[in-house]
Design an enzyme around this catalytic site. Structure first.
Site, PDB file in Angstrom:
ATOM      1  N   ASN A 110       0.816  -1.101  -0.015  1.00  0.00           N
ATOM      2  CA  ASN A 110      -0.164   0.026   0.092  1.00  0.00           C
ATOM      3  C   ASN A 110       0.857   1.188   0.000  1.00  0.00           C
ATOM      4  O   ASN A 110       2.127   1.182   0.555  1.00  0.00           O
ATOM      5  CB  ASN A 110      -0.812   0.024   1.325  1.00  0.00           C
ATOM      6  CG  ASN A 110      -2.117  -0.937   1.231  1.00  0.00           C
ATOM      7  OD1 ASN A 110      -2.468  -1.449   0.061  1.00  0.00           O
ATOM      8  ND2 ASN A 110      -2.210  -1.417   2.464  1.00  0.00           N
ATOM      9  N   ASP A 112       1.214   4.610   1.888  1.00  0.00           N
ATOM     10  CA  ASP A 112       0.551   5.350   3.228  1.00  0.00           C
ATOM     11  C   ASP A 112       0.597   6.720   3.133  1.00  0.00           C
ATOM     12  O   ASP A 112       1.427   7.271   2.849  1.00  0.00           O
ATOM     13  CB  ASP A 112       1.480   4.674   4.462  1.00  0.00           C
ATOM     14  CG  ASP A 112       1.058   3.225   4.610  1.00  0.00           C
ATOM     15  OD1 ASP A 112       0.005   2.714   4.177  1.00  0.00           O
ATOM     16  OD2 ASP A 112       1.829   2.785   5.566  1.00  0.00           O
ATOM     17  N   LYS A 139       0.671  -4.598   5.061  1.00  0.00           N
ATOM     18  CA  LYS A 139       1.032  -5.592   5.936  1.00  0.00           C
ATOM     19  C   LYS A 139       2.169  -6.313   5.466  1.00  0.00           C
ATOM     20  O   LYS A 139       3.094  -6.662   5.999  1.00  0.00           O
ATOM     21  CB  LYS A 139       0.161  -6.169   6.565  1.00  0.00           C
ATOM     22  CG  LYS A 139      -1.042  -5.509   7.513  1.00  0.00           C
ATOM     23  CD  LYS A 139      -2.151  -6.217   8.344  1.00  0.00           C
ATOM     24  CE  LYS A 139      -2.543  -5.431   9.248  1.00  0.00           C
ATOM     25  NZ  LYS A 139      -2.184  -4.791  10.299  1.00  0.00           N
ATOM     26  N   GLY A 140       1.908  -6.901   4.030  1.00  0.00           N
ATOM     27  CA  GLY A 140       2.720  -7.809   3.495  1.00  0.00           C
ATOM     28  C   GLY A 140       4.186  -6.906   3.275  1.00  0.00           C
ATOM     29  O   GLY A 140       5.280  -7.540   3.742  1.00  0.00           O
ATOM     30  N   THR A 320      -1.092 -11.194  20.551  1.00  0.00           N
ATOM     31  CA  THR A 320      -0.112 -10.093  20.968  1.00  0.00           C
ATOM     32  C   THR A 320      -0.959  -9.064  21.731  1.00  0.00           C
ATOM     33  O   THR A 320      -2.185  -8.707  21.359  1.00  0.00           O
ATOM     34  CB  THR A 320       0.569  -9.539  19.667  1.00  0.00           C
ATOM     35  OG1 THR A 320      -0.554  -9.278  18.822  1.00  0.00           O
ATOM     36  CG2 THR A 320       1.612 -10.511  18.895  1.00  0.00           C
ATOM     37  N   GLY A 322       0.116  -5.629  23.091  1.00  0.00           N
ATOM     38  CA  GLY A 322       0.617  -4.729  23.289  1.00  0.00           C
ATOM     39  C   GLY A 322       1.592  -4.415  24.560  1.00  0.00           C
ATOM     40  O   GLY A 322       2.512  -5.329  24.978  1.00  0.00           O
ATOM     41  N   GLY A 325       2.172  -7.878  26.574  1.00  0.00           N
ATOM     42  CA  GLY A 325       3.349  -8.827  25.893  1.00  0.00           C
ATOM     43  C   GLY A 325       2.613  -9.529  24.904  1.00  0.00           C
ATOM     44  O   GLY A 325       1.687  -9.115  24.372  1.00  0.00           O
ATOM     45  N   ASP A 346       4.990   5.677  17.355  1.00  0.00           N
ATOM     46  CA  ASP A 346       4.155   5.504  16.338  1.00  0.00           C
ATOM     47  C   ASP A 346       3.882   3.906  16.409  1.00  0.00           C
ATOM     48  O   ASP A 346       4.922   3.108  16.069  1.00  0.00           O
ATOM     49  CB  ASP A 346       4.766   6.073  14.845  1.00  0.00           C
ATOM     50  CG  ASP A 346       3.800   5.720  13.691  1.00  0.00           C
ATOM     51  OD1 ASP A 346       2.752   5.149  14.087  1.00  0.00           O
ATOM     52  OD2 ASP A 346       4.120   6.066  12.727  1.00  0.00           O
ATOM     53  N   ASP A 352       3.010  -5.550  12.529  1.00  0.00           N
ATOM     54  CA  ASP A 352       4.106  -6.104  11.407  1.00  0.00           C
ATOM     55  C   ASP A 352       5.532  -6.387  11.722  1.00  0.00           C
ATOM     56  O   ASP A 352       6.012  -7.566  11.213  1.00  0.00           O
ATOM     57  CB  ASP A 352       3.811  -4.906  10.142  1.00  0.00           C
ATOM     58  CG  ASP A 352       2.586  -4.799   9.650  1.00  0.00           C
ATOM     59  OD1 ASP A 352       1.539  -5.726   9.609  1.00  0.00           O
ATOM     60  OD2 ASP A 352       2.360  -3.685   9.014  1.00  0.00           O
TER      61      ASP A 352
END
Length: 404
Positions: A110, A112, A139-140, A320, A322, A325, A346, A352
Site C-alpha cells: 500500500n 500510506d 502489512k505484507g 499479541t 501490546g 506482552g 508510532d 507487522d
C-alpha cells in the site's frame, strides 16, 4: 546499443551467473544506474528476473516450472500433484541451493498517507495536521521489511496497479533490504492505499485501507510462488489480499511441507474455516476476540480465547497484547512473554514488526518462545520510530535483548 539489445544481454549474463548488481551492470553497459534499474524493472514485469537488494536474480525454469507447465496452469491439479508426491515420500526441497532462514511472504503493498494530529478528530470535526508524509506500507511489505531486517532471506510477492504508485513500489522494494520480490500488475484496480492518523498524545493510530490491486491476485500468480517455496522454511500471510489467493497459498505451503504463519489482520471471518492449514496464528487482542468469540481484556481471558482458537483447528496461537506482552499457547501449555519497555512514537507498524521478526526467527530454527521473545524486542524498537515500514537493525535488537 539499443534498449532491447541491452536487455537481452542482461538476461544472457544473468543466465550464466544467476545474479548481478545494478552498479556492475551500469559499468558494464556504460549507462547510468537509473537506466539499469529501469531495465531490471521492465524485465521483472515480464517475469524474467526477480529484483533483489542492489540488483536482480534470474528466474530459472526448474522442477516447479515443469510441474506448472504440465498441469496447464490449473491450480487445483498442481496442488493435487504436489500432495500426491508428498504422500509417496517427503517433499524434497532444493537443499543444495537453500539458505538457512528463508521466509516467503504473499501480501499487500500500500501507499500510506500519514497525518500527524495532536489528537483524533471527533465526528464531523476538521483538524489541522501537525505534519503529513507519503510512504510505503501494507502489512505484507512491512512484514517483509521486518523479516529482512531480522536476518531472514525474504522473497516477497504482491500486486500493484498501473498507476503512478506502481513505480513507487518497484523503487521502494528495489532499494530495500528484501532479498528478492515479484510485483504483479493489474489495470483493473489502483495500487492499494491507506489513510492513517497518528495521535501525538500516545502514538496510537487510526487507519482506513483501500486494498485495490491487492485483491486481484490470481491462481496462476499464486502457483508461481511454488518456485520460492521449494527453498523456504516459512510462508507468512495476512488478510489484505483476496482470500482465495491467501487460501491457495496456505494449501500450497502445506503440500510442500513449509510452515505457515498467519497474521489474521485485518480480521475476516473467512479464516475461521481454514485454521487447520495454519501452523501458528498471531492475532492481537481484537482479532483473538473475533476468532474465539471471547472478549480478550486480560491474560485470563486471553488464555480462554487461545484455547477456543485451537479448538477451531489452529495448531499454535500467539496473542499479541501490546504493553501486556504476548501469550503463547502451544501443545496445551501457556507461556507469557512480557513486553519490552519502549517510548512509543508510532504504533502503526508494531504488529507487522512482531510478525516479520517472529517469522524470521522461526525460519532460523528458534523455538516458538525464543522467536516470540525476539519479536517482542524487535517490535519495541519499531514503535520508537516514525513510519510503519521503518524497522530496527539486528544489532539494536541484540542490545535490547541483553538489557533484559
Amino acid at each position: 546499443m539499443f534498449l532491447e539489445e541491452r536487455r537481452e544481454k542482461i538476461i544472457d549474463y544473468l543466465e550464466d551467473v544467476e545474479r548481478a548488481s545494478v552498479a556492475w551492470l551500469a559499468s558494464t553497459f556504460n549507462v547510468t544506474k537509473e537506466t539499469i534499474r529501469s531495465d531490471l524493472s521492465a524485465l521483472a514485469r515480464q517475469g524474467l528476473v526477480q529484483r533483489c537488494h542492489g540488483g536482480a536474480i534470474i528466474v530459472r525454469r526448474n522442477l516447479q516450472s515443469r510441474l506448472i507447465k504440465e498441469t496447464g496452469g490449473n491450480f487445483a491439479v498442481l496442488l493435487k500433484r504436489l500432495e500426491s508426491q508428498r504422500h509417496k515420500q517427503p517433499y524434497q526441497r532444493e537443499k543444495t541451493r537453500k539458505m538457512k532462514g528463508k521466509v516467503c511472504i504473499l501480501g499487500s503493498f500500500n501507499v500510506d498517507i500519514v497525518a500527524k494530529v495532536a489528537r483524533f478528530p471527533k465526528g464531523g470535526e476538521s483538524l489541522l495536521a501537525l505534519g503529513s508524509t507519503l510512504g510505503p506500507g501494507g502489512k505484507g511489505a512491512n512484514q517483509a521489511m521486518a523479516a529482512s531486517r531480522a536476518g531472514a532471506r525474504v522473497h516477497f510477492v504482491s500486486k500493484v496497479g498501473t498507476d503512478q504508485f506502481s513505480q513507487f513500489a518497484f523503487d521502494h522494494l528495489s532499494g530495500s533490504d528484501i532479498h528478492s520480490f515479484r510485483l504483479y500488475q493489474t489495470d483493473a484496480e489502483p495500487t492499494g492505499n491507506a489513510i492513517i492518523y497518528v495521535s501525538q498524545q500516545n502514538g496510537e493510530n487510526m487507519i482506513a485501507i483501500y486494498s485495490g490491486a491487492n485483491q486481484t491476485i490470481t491462481d496462476d500468480e499464486v502457483a508461481e510462488l511454488t518456485h520460492e517455496l521449494a527453498t523456504a522454511d516459512v510462508l507468512l500471510l495476512q488478510l489484505e489480499n483476496n482470500f482465495s489467493a491467501t487460501l491457495n497459498a496456505m494449501k500450497l505451503a502445506q503440500a510442500m511441507g513449509v510452515q505457515v504463519i498467519m497474521n489474521p489482520a485485518p480480521f475476516s471471518s473467512d479464516i475461521l474455516s481454514c485454521l487447520h492449514y495454519v501452523d501458528v496464528v498471531t492475532p492481537n487482542e481484537t482479532e483473538a476476540s473475533l476468532l474465539s468469540g471471547i472478549e480478550v481484556t486480560d491474560l485470563a481471558s486471553a488464555r480462554e480465547a487461545a484455547q477456543a482458537i485451537v479448538r477451531q483447528g489452529a495448531r499454535r496461537v500467539i496473542i499479541t497484547m501490546g504493553s501486556r506482552g504476548a501469550l503463547i499457547y502451544d501443545n496445551q501449555q501457556f507461556q507469557h512473554i512480557p513486553a519490552f519497555p519502549a517510548l512509543s512514537v508510532d504504533t502503526t507498524g508494531a504488529g507487522d514488526a512482531f510478525n516479520g521478526a517472529f517469522a524470521a526467527a522461526i525460519a532460523a530454527g528458534d523455538t516458538i518462545a525464543q522467536a516470540a521473545t525476539y519479536a517482542a524486542a524487535f517490535a519495541s524498537l519499531a514503535v520508537e520510530r516514525e513510519g510503519a515500514s521503518n524497522m530496527p537493525q539486528q544489532q539494536q535488537v541484540a542490545v535490547r535483548l541483553a538489557q533484559r
